[in-house]
Design a protein around this motif. Sequence first.
Motif, PDB file in Angstrom:
ATOM      1  N   THR A 255       0.837  -1.212   0.000  1.00 14.75           N
ATOM      2  CA  THR A 255       0.000   0.000   0.000  1.00 14.75           C
ATOM      3  C   THR A 255       0.866   1.254   0.000  1.00 14.75           C
ATOM      4  N   GLY A 256       1.911   1.242   0.811  1.00 11.44           N
ATOM      5  CA  GLY A 256       2.832   2.383   0.856  1.00 11.44           C
ATOM      6  C   GLY A 256       3.514   2.614  -0.479  1.00 11.44           C
ATOM      7  N   GLN A 257       3.868   1.535  -1.159  1.00 11.37           N
ATOM      8  CA  GLN A 257       4.504   1.646  -2.481  1.00 11.37           C
ATOM      9  C   GLN A 257       3.525   2.225  -3.504  1.00 11.37           C
ATOM     10  N   ARG A 258       2.280   1.765  -3.457  1.00 14.35           N
ATOM     11  CA  ARG A 258       1.256   2.290  -4.373  1.00 14.35           C
ATOM     12  C   ARG A 258       1.026   3.785  -4.157  1.00 14.35           C
ATOM     13  N   ALA A 259       0.950   4.167  -2.877  1.00 15.14           N
ATOM     14  CA  ALA A 259       0.689   5.574  -2.546  1.00 15.14           C
ATOM     15  C   ALA A 259       1.756   6.483  -3.148  1.00 15.14           C
ATOM     16  N   ARG A 260       2.992   6.023  -3.116  1.00 18.67           N
ATOM     17  CA  ARG A 260       4.100   6.855  -3.606  1.00 18.67           C
ATOM     18  C   ARG A 260       4.250   6.821  -5.127  1.00 18.67           C
ATOM     19  N   SER A 261       3.861   5.722  -5.739  1.00 19.01           N
ATOM     20  CA  SER A 261       4.017   5.627  -7.198  1.00 19.01           C
ATOM     21  C   SER A 261       2.827   6.234  -7.942  1.00 19.01           C
ATOM     22  N   GLU A 262       1.657   6.274  -7.290  1.00 15.56           N
ATOM     23  CA  GLU A 262       0.444   6.730  -7.980  1.00 15.56           C
ATOM     24  C   GLU A 262       0.003   8.130  -7.580  1.00 15.56           C
ATOM     25  N   THR A 263       0.675   8.724  -6.584  1.00 20.87           N
ATOM     26  CA  THR A 263       0.314  10.084  -6.167  1.00 20.87           C
ATOM     27  C   THR A 263       1.595  10.909  -5.978  1.00 20.87           C
ATOM     28  N   LYS A 264       1.425  12.175  -5.608  1.00 19.25           N
ATOM     29  CA  LYS A 264       2.565  13.068  -5.354  1.00 19.25           C
ATOM     30  C   LYS A 264       2.753  13.292  -3.853  1.00 19.25           C
ATOM     31  N   ILE A 265       2.286  12.327  -3.060  1.00 16.19           N
ATOM     32  CA  ILE A 265       2.332  12.490  -1.606  1.00 16.19           C
ATOM     33  C   ILE A 265       3.754  12.595  -1.085  1.00 16.19           C
ATOM     34  N   ASN A 266       4.730  12.062  -1.827  1.00 12.99           N
ATOM     35  CA  ASN A 266       6.119  12.092  -1.350  1.00 12.99           C
ATOM     36  C   ASN A 266       7.012  13.014  -2.163  1.00 12.99           C
ATOM     37  N   LYS A 267       6.398  13.879  -2.948  1.00 18.16           N
ATOM     38  CA  LYS A 267       7.215  14.781  -3.768  1.00 18.16           C
ATOM     39  C   LYS A 267       7.759  15.933  -2.921  1.00 18.16           C
ATOM     40  N   GLY A 268       9.005  16.329  -3.188  1.00 18.38           N
ATOM     41  CA  GLY A 268       9.647  17.395  -2.420  1.00 18.38           C
ATOM     42  C   GLY A 268      10.373  16.835  -1.209  1.00 18.38           C
ATOM     43  N   ARG A 269      10.856  17.711  -0.357  1.00 14.77           N
ATOM     44  CA  ARG A 269      11.622  17.302   0.812  1.00 14.77           C
ATOM     45  C   ARG A 269      10.688  16.834   1.922  1.00 14.77           C
ATOM     46  N   VAL A 270      10.891  15.601   2.361  1.00 15.91           N
ATOM     47  CA  VAL A 270       9.945  15.048   3.321  1.00 15.91           C
ATOM     48  C   VAL A 270      10.575  14.340   4.512  1.00 15.91           C
ATOM     49  N   SER A 271      11.839  13.954   4.453  1.00 14.24           N
ATOM     50  CA  SER A 271      12.444  13.191   5.553  1.00 14.24           C
ATOM     51  C   SER A 271      12.729  14.090   6.748  1.00 14.24           C
ATOM     52  N   ILE A 272      12.991  13.453   7.889  1.00 19.03           N
ATOM     53  CA  ILE A 272      13.349  14.192   9.099  1.00 19.03           C
ATOM     54  C   ILE A 272      14.603  15.021   8.838  1.00 19.03           C
ATOM     55  N   ALA A 273      15.548  14.438   8.110  1.00 18.80           N
ATOM     56  CA  ALA A 273      16.786  15.145   7.788  1.00 18.80           C
ATOM     57  C   ALA A 273      16.494  16.407   6.983  1.00 18.80           C
ATOM     58  N   SER A 274      15.644  16.277   5.964  1.00 14.58           N
ATOM     59  CA  SER A 274      15.293  17.429   5.130  1.00 14.58           C
ATOM     60  C   SER A 274      14.552  18.483   5.932  1.00 14.58           C
ATOM     61  N   ALA A 275      13.658  18.018   6.820  1.00 19.43           N
ATOM     62  CA  ALA A 275      12.909  18.955   7.652  1.00 19.43           C
ATOM     63  C   ALA A 275      13.850  19.738   8.563  1.00 19.43           C
ATOM     64  N   ALA A 276      14.884  19.053   9.053  1.00 17.99           N
ATOM     65  CA  ALA A 276      15.857  19.723   9.912  1.00 17.99           C
ATOM     66  C   ALA A 276      16.565  20.847   9.167  1.00 17.99           C
ATOM     67  N   ILE A 277      16.954  20.580   7.917  1.00 17.56           N
ATOM     68  CA  ILE A 277      17.630  21.602   7.115  1.00 17.56           C
ATOM     69  C   ILE A 277      16.663  22.736   6.773  1.00 17.56           C
ATOM     70  N   GLU A 278      15.436  22.347   6.467  1.00 19.75           N
ATOM     71  CA  GLU A 278      14.420  23.360   6.164  1.00 19.75           C
ATOM     72  C   GLU A 278      14.202  24.275   7.365  1.00 19.75           C
ATOM     73  N   LEU A 279      14.174  23.668   8.573  1.00 13.99           N
ATOM     74  CA  LEU A 279      14.022  24.450   9.802  1.00 13.99           C
ATOM     75  C   LEU A 279      15.198  25.402   9.983  1.00 13.99           C
ATOM     76  N   LEU A 280      16.398  24.905   9.707  1.00 19.30           N
ATOM     77  CA  LEU A 280      17.594  25.753   9.815  1.00 19.30           C
ATOM     78  C   LEU A 280      17.509  26.941   8.867  1.00 19.30           C
ATOM     79  N   GLU A 281      17.080  26.674   7.636  1.00 18.66           N
ATOM     80  CA  GLU A 281      17.023  27.730   6.627  1.00 18.66           C
ATOM     81  C   GLU A 281      16.047  28.837   6.997  1.00 18.66           C
ATOM     82  N   LYS A 282      15.073  28.506   7.823  1.00 16.71           N
ATOM     83  CA  LYS A 282      14.113  29.523   8.260  1.00 16.71           C
ATOM     84  C   LYS A 282      14.714  30.432   9.345  1.00 16.71           C
TER      85      LYS A 282
END
Length: 387
Positions: A123-150
């Motif tokens: 189900t998780g694989q389908r969600a990511r291949s058939e939608t844009k739910i995971n497009k862009g920066r989404v991991s904890i690591a990315s969120a940390a950098i995004e927080l820093l940039e703010k």
Amino acid sequence: MILFKADYKKYSVSQLEMLRFKEEDFYRRYDHCVLLQTCNRVEVYFDPNFVNLENLKMDFKDFELIKGKDAIIHLLRLASGLESMIIGEDQILGQIKKSYYTAKKYGKTTKYLDTVFLKSIHTGQRARSETKINKGRVSIASAAIELLEKNVELKNKNILVVGAGEIGTLVGKVLIEKNIKAIFVANRTYERAERLAKKLGGMAVHFDKLKEALNFCDVIICATASPHKILDKDTLKDVKGEKIIVDIANPRDVDDNVRELPNVKLYTIDDLRLVSKENLEKRKKEIPIVEKIIEEEFSILQRKLEKLNFEHLIKDYRNYIENIRNRELKKALKMIRSGKDPEKIIVKFSEVFANRLLHDFIEAVYSNKVDKEVIKDMITLLKSKIQ
């Protein structure tokens, strides 16, 4: 499904730290289960066919209890990225896979858990291949950098990443896109720090030289797997210059007492909730589409589980018949060995065997434990088979 759940929605980072298990100890104590632990959740899934819920409630009294359909739907949503702090993040799917295969390695899964967890992964694989739910920066690591940039201009800053494991590696990959002046990597195992630093075009730091690196760097991102704090007020009190620290480790790497230092600004996983809220707005258009996929996959899963339950029922019924057969057969063989007429004994055995089955069947019908209309249909079907 039985689920004992603790996650970032209702529990603080420090509470989650206290609820975490040592994997080996956990699987030594519990059976028929899967333990899932990430940066911001501790969840234990049990097969309801093999465990006593009342016995487990005391052990998991500090957790939220979810049962049946709701527990399965939660797992499907989790695998699809809908329950993550950062909606749609990919890391959780890998963590679910790893947790499931770890439980399987310990011999703790069941056919029921196999069916549910494999469906969640699909189900998780389908969600990511058939939608844009995971497009862009989404991991904890990315969120940390995004927080820093703010909060700070990262360009031309010296960054120290403490920890060269999975999270540290993810942090580094995001950082190299940011035109950082210099990236330093510190790790207790120097060779691991060297490997990551080489990938990032940075420099490795021996752990005993950590204080010198702290002095030299503007931003420190802590992401180790250490069970103990590695930075506290005493460690940082003599460090010069303004420092921004982001602690995304679980358990925490940095003691809260560093907040008392005027030149240190500390961010933790709890602060990432603000980033999560903004990302949710960007992705909310995809959520109904993902929920539709979950609904479809849950319907398929329900049919599989019904078939599985029926297989369990048939197995139980076969064991019930076998127990009666073995008991009466022993009696019959004993009588034959004592010299009685075998033909009469076999006839008697068949009568007793049939009467025992019929007696239990009639008792179930008259006790209203069985739907009489279902019984009528079943007898009609069986009669047609005999004819």
